[in-house]
Design a protein around this motif. Structure first.
Motif, PDB file in Angstrom:
ATOM      1  N   VAL A  81      -3.801   4.733  16.912  1.00 16.94           N
ATOM      2  CA  VAL A  81      -2.757   5.756  17.067  1.00 16.94           C
ATOM      3  C   VAL A  81      -2.674   6.515  15.742  1.00 16.94           C
ATOM      4  N   PRO A  82      -2.669   7.843  15.754  1.00 22.30           N
ATOM      5  CA  PRO A  82      -2.536   8.583  14.494  1.00 22.30           C
ATOM      6  C   PRO A  82      -1.285   8.170  13.734  1.00 22.30           C
ATOM      7  N   PHE A  83      -1.444   7.951  12.452  1.00 22.27           N
ATOM      8  CA  PHE A  83      -0.335   7.522  11.596  1.00 22.27           C
ATOM      9  C   PHE A  83      -0.580   8.111  10.223  1.00 22.27           C
ATOM     10  N   VAL A  84       0.092   9.207   9.927  1.00 22.77           N
ATOM     11  CA  VAL A  84      -0.186   9.994   8.727  1.00 22.77           C
ATOM     12  C   VAL A  84       1.026   9.965   7.802  1.00 22.77           C
ATOM     13  N   PRO A  85       0.856  10.389   6.562  1.00 23.44           N
ATOM     14  CA  PRO A  85       2.001  10.427   5.643  1.00 23.44           C
ATOM     15  C   PRO A  85       3.184  11.190   6.242  1.00 23.44           C
ATOM     16  N   GLY A  86       4.354  10.578   6.135  1.00 18.99           N
ATOM     17  CA  GLY A  86       5.568  11.147   6.716  1.00 18.99           C
ATOM     18  C   GLY A  86       5.941  10.532   8.041  1.00 18.99           C
ATOM     19  N   ASP A  87       4.980   9.853   8.709  1.00 21.97           N
ATOM     20  CA  ASP A  87       5.266   9.196   9.984  1.00 21.97           C
ATOM     21  C   ASP A  87       5.959   7.858   9.748  1.00 21.97           C
ATOM     22  N   GLN A  88       6.616   7.376  10.807  1.00 17.21           N
ATOM     23  CA  GLN A  88       7.262   6.071  10.768  1.00 17.21           C
ATOM     24  C   GLN A  88       6.875   5.276  12.012  1.00 17.21           C
ATOM     25  N   LEU A  89       6.739   3.980  11.838  1.00 21.79           N
ATOM     26  CA  LEU A  89       6.405   3.081  12.941  1.00 21.79           C
ATOM     27  C   LEU A  89       7.506   2.031  13.056  1.00 21.79           C
ATOM     28  N   LEU A  90       8.150   1.987  14.218  1.00 14.72           N
ATOM     29  CA  LEU A  90       9.208   1.004  14.466  1.00 14.72           C
ATOM     30  C   LEU A  90       8.703  -0.007  15.478  1.00 14.72           C
ATOM     31  N   LEU A  91       8.567  -1.245  15.031  1.00 17.51           N
ATOM     32  CA  LEU A  91       8.227  -2.366  15.906  1.00 17.51           C
ATOM     33  C   LEU A  91       9.514  -3.145  16.158  1.00 17.51           C
ATOM     34  N   TYR A  92       9.697  -3.592  17.383  1.00 15.48           N
ATOM     35  CA  TYR A  92      10.981  -4.207  17.751  1.00 15.48           C
ATOM     36  C   TYR A  92      10.762  -5.189  18.891  1.00 15.48           C
ATOM     37  N   THR A  93      11.786  -5.985  19.176  1.00 14.20           N
ATOM     38  CA  THR A  93      11.751  -6.907  20.304  1.00 14.20           C
ATOM     39  C   THR A  93      12.633  -6.366  21.426  1.00 14.20           C
ATOM     40  N   ASP A  94      12.530  -6.981  22.600  1.00 11.88           N
ATOM     41  CA  ASP A  94      13.243  -6.437  23.754  1.00 11.88           C
ATOM     42  C   ASP A  94      14.754  -6.594  23.660  1.00 11.88           C
ATOM     43  N   GLY A  95      15.226  -7.377  22.671  1.00  8.33           N
ATOM     44  CA  GLY A  95      16.668  -7.445  22.470  1.00  8.33           C
ATOM     45  C   GLY A  95      17.253  -6.116  22.039  1.00  8.33           C
ATOM     46  N   VAL A  96      16.405  -5.198  21.561  1.00  6.07           N
ATOM     47  CA  VAL A  96      16.862  -3.861  21.169  1.00  6.07           C
ATOM     48  C   VAL A  96      16.988  -2.965  22.391  1.00  6.07           C
ATOM     49  N   THR A  97      15.903  -2.802  23.120  1.00  2.00           N
ATOM     50  CA  THR A  97      15.904  -1.864  24.254  1.00  2.00           C
ATOM     51  C   THR A  97      16.687  -2.397  25.446  1.00  2.00           C
ATOM     52  N   GLY A 114       0.833  -1.185   0.000  1.00  6.08           N
ATOM     53  CA  GLY A 114       0.000   0.000   0.000  1.00  6.08           C
ATOM     54  C   GLY A 114       0.879   1.250   0.000  1.00  6.08           C
ATOM     55  N   PRO A 115       0.618   2.208   0.879  1.00  2.00           N
ATOM     56  CA  PRO A 115       1.423   3.429   0.937  1.00  2.00           C
ATOM     57  C   PRO A 115       2.658   3.295   1.812  1.00  2.00           C
ATOM     58  N   LEU A 116       2.947   2.088   2.275  1.00  2.62           N
ATOM     59  CA  LEU A 116       4.026   1.885   3.237  1.00  2.62           C
ATOM     60  C   LEU A 116       5.275   1.343   2.568  1.00  2.62           C
ATOM     61  N   GLN A 117       6.415   1.835   3.037  1.00  2.49           N
ATOM     62  CA  GLN A 117       7.695   1.206   2.743  1.00  2.49           C
ATOM     63  C   GLN A 117       8.116   0.435   3.985  1.00  2.49           C
ATOM     64  N   LEU A 120      10.631  -1.587  10.405  1.00  3.70           N
ATOM     65  CA  LEU A 120      10.333  -0.169  10.215  1.00  3.70           C
ATOM     66  C   LEU A 120       9.339  -0.004   9.074  1.00  3.70           C
ATOM     67  N   LEU A 121       8.239   0.708   9.353  1.00  2.00           N
ATOM     68  CA  LEU A 121       7.232   1.028   8.355  1.00  2.00           C
ATOM     69  C   LEU A 121       7.186   2.542   8.192  1.00  2.00           C
ATOM     70  N   ARG A 122       7.291   3.003   6.969  1.00  6.86           N
ATOM     71  CA  ARG A 122       7.275   4.438   6.685  1.00  6.86           C
ATOM     72  C   ARG A 122       6.078   4.749   5.778  1.00  6.86           C
ATOM     73  N   TYR A 123       5.242   5.687   6.243  1.00 10.78           N
ATOM     74  CA  TYR A 123       4.052   6.099   5.478  1.00 10.78           C
ATOM     75  C   TYR A 123       4.495   7.083   4.406  1.00 10.78           C
ATOM     76  N   GLN A 124       4.321   6.677   3.146  1.00 14.02           N
ATOM     77  CA  GLN A 124       4.876   7.446   2.045  1.00 14.02           C
ATOM     78  C   GLN A 124       4.082   8.689   1.667  1.00 14.02           C
ATOM     79  N   GLU A 135      17.011   9.326   7.635  1.00 19.21           N
ATOM     80  CA  GLU A 135      17.602   9.054   6.320  1.00 19.21           C
ATOM     81  C   GLU A 135      16.492   8.869   5.281  1.00 19.21           C
ATOM     82  N   PRO A 136      16.605   9.506   4.105  1.00 17.52           N
ATOM     83  CA  PRO A 136      15.537   9.396   3.093  1.00 17.52           C
ATOM     84  C   PRO A 136      15.227   7.964   2.677  1.00 17.52           C
ATOM     85  N   ASP A 137      16.242   7.125   2.564  1.00 14.54           N
ATOM     86  CA  ASP A 137      16.009   5.733   2.196  1.00 14.54           C
ATOM     87  C   ASP A 137      15.693   4.932   3.450  1.00 14.54           C
ATOM     88  N   VAL A 138      14.572   4.219   3.438  1.00 17.45           N
ATOM     89  CA  VAL A 138      14.109   3.539   4.641  1.00 17.45           C
ATOM     90  C   VAL A 138      15.079   2.436   5.078  1.00 17.45           C
TER      91      VAL A 138
END
Length: 370
Positions: free
Chosen positions: A280-296, A134-137, A347-351, A317-320
């Motif tokens: 949760v509001p998620f509009v063009p230009g926003d990014q959603l990062l889903l991760y596991t606890d090994g990151v934090t 869809g509109p997501l990268q 990482l999901l980026r709303y284009q 960075e422009p490239d996702v």
């Protein structure tokens, strides 16, 4: 990025047989036969068997035997049993070293085969996500705590269904093949239910039933489900998983928490309320990062956790894919050593155009090893 390799311990060990035999020969020539170092020539083939193949060990053994004969003749040791004892010692150690080298080479081949099978299993389990939906990268990064096997218990998937773009990121309790088997069940159930179920809650309930049938001994899976539709929002369903990070167009970031915390998948028998979906509001230009606890929960040398919120700017960075690579590299630098837990990031980026409920638009996919 090219990494320059420094001399390794294996390289040093490779030269150890030559160094040992040289030292023994020099000491024997300078101090005389009374020191009794001649049998130590056998250390050459002994060390060779640790790191070299059987052919190299045999060559080192032959050199050691010739050196032993030469020093024995020079010192006149063959008119006594001492010279023959030294030769027997070198021959025996060489034989043992050759046998050890053959066994080690066989184990290394078996390990290489296991690693190859593990990598193939990982590719089947964690298929590359679509580059666009869809509109997501989309971009994904996965680092296993079992670096040698490159396989672990974190899971992720992106499905462009008739009901919207649906996403799951999860973390199976435990590690190894048992965790991988559980992750495979969860992903299989999600891939099927994501197309069939119109409601995100019913999708979660279907996953819960699937996991509850299979898991035993209080095992569980933390997971977060996300659905992006036409209405410029993302609906989240959280099963005891770390809150995702939403990075807005202005660079600010927040971590939307669920209205009530629910038990992870597999623990429904213990009672308690199920998860509540929350938008949760998620509009063009926003990014959603889903991760596991090994990151934090990645710690630096002083024991400090990874400050994910402070690193949101790295996703500018422009490239996702490069954006997620930058975040992953920063995470690796922070950890300053091997990961102690699997670490997955999606990482999901709303284009900027609508149609998130459409089917997947790209045939190309993103590599999960990025």
């Amino acid at each position: 990025m090219t990494v320059k390799k420094s001399p390794s311990g294996s390289t040093m060990l490779a030269w150890t047989p030559v160094a040992v035999m040289t030292v023994v020969a020099v000491v024997d020539l300078t101090a005389g036969p009374d020191v009794g170092l001649l049998p130590l020539v056998s250390l050459g083939p002994a060390f060779a068997g640790l790191v070299g193949g059987w052919r190299r060990t045999a060559v080192i053994g032959l050199v050691a035997l010739l050196l032993c004969v030469g020093l024995g003749l020079y010192n006149g040791l063959f008119d006594r049993p001492r010279g023959y004892t030294a030769m027997a010692s070198v021959a025996g150690v060489t034989g043992v070293g050759i046998a050890a080298a053959v066994m080690r080479s066989r184990r290394e081949r078996e390990l290489a085969s296991v690693r190859s099978i593990a990598e193939a299993a990982q590719r089947v389990l964690l298929r590359p996500v679509p580059l666009t939906a869809g509109p997501l990268q989309a971009a994904v990064s996965y680092t296993s705590a079992l670096a040698e096997a490159r396989i672990g218990g974190d899971l992720y998937e992106v499905v462009a269904s008739p009901h919207g773009v649906r996403v799951i990121v999860g973390d199976v309790q435990g590690k190894g093949l048992g965790a991988v088997e559980t992750a495979a069940r969860v992903l299989g159930a999600f891939r099927e239910a994501a197309y069939d179920e119109k409601d995100l809650v019913r999708l979660g309930e279907r996953l819960e039933r699937s996991v509850a049938r299979e898991l035993e001994d209080e095992k569980f899976v933390t997971a977060i489900l996300a659905e992006i539709g036409h209405d410029h929002r993302v609906v989240l369903l959280n099963y005891g998983h770390p809150a995702p990070m939403v990075v807005h167009r202005d660079g600010t970031a927040d971590f939307p928490e669920p209205p009530a915390y629910a038990l992870p998948l597999g623990l429904s028998a213990h009672g308690g309320p199920g998860p509540e979906p929350f938008p949760v509001p998620f509009v063009p230009g926003d990014q959603l990062l889903l991760y596991t606890d090994g990151v934090t929960e990645a710690r630096d040398e002083e024991g400090g956790f990874y400050p994910l919120a402070e690193r949101a700017h790295l996703l500018g960075e422009p490239d996702v894919h490069r954006a997620l690579d930058a975040l992953r590299e920063d995470l690796v630098r922070h950890a300053a050593g091997p990961h102690h837990d699997d670490a997955a990031m999606l990482l999901l980026r709303y284009q900027g155009h609508d149609g998130a409920g459409a089917t997947a638009e790209a045939a190309t996919v993103a590599d999960p090893a990025r």
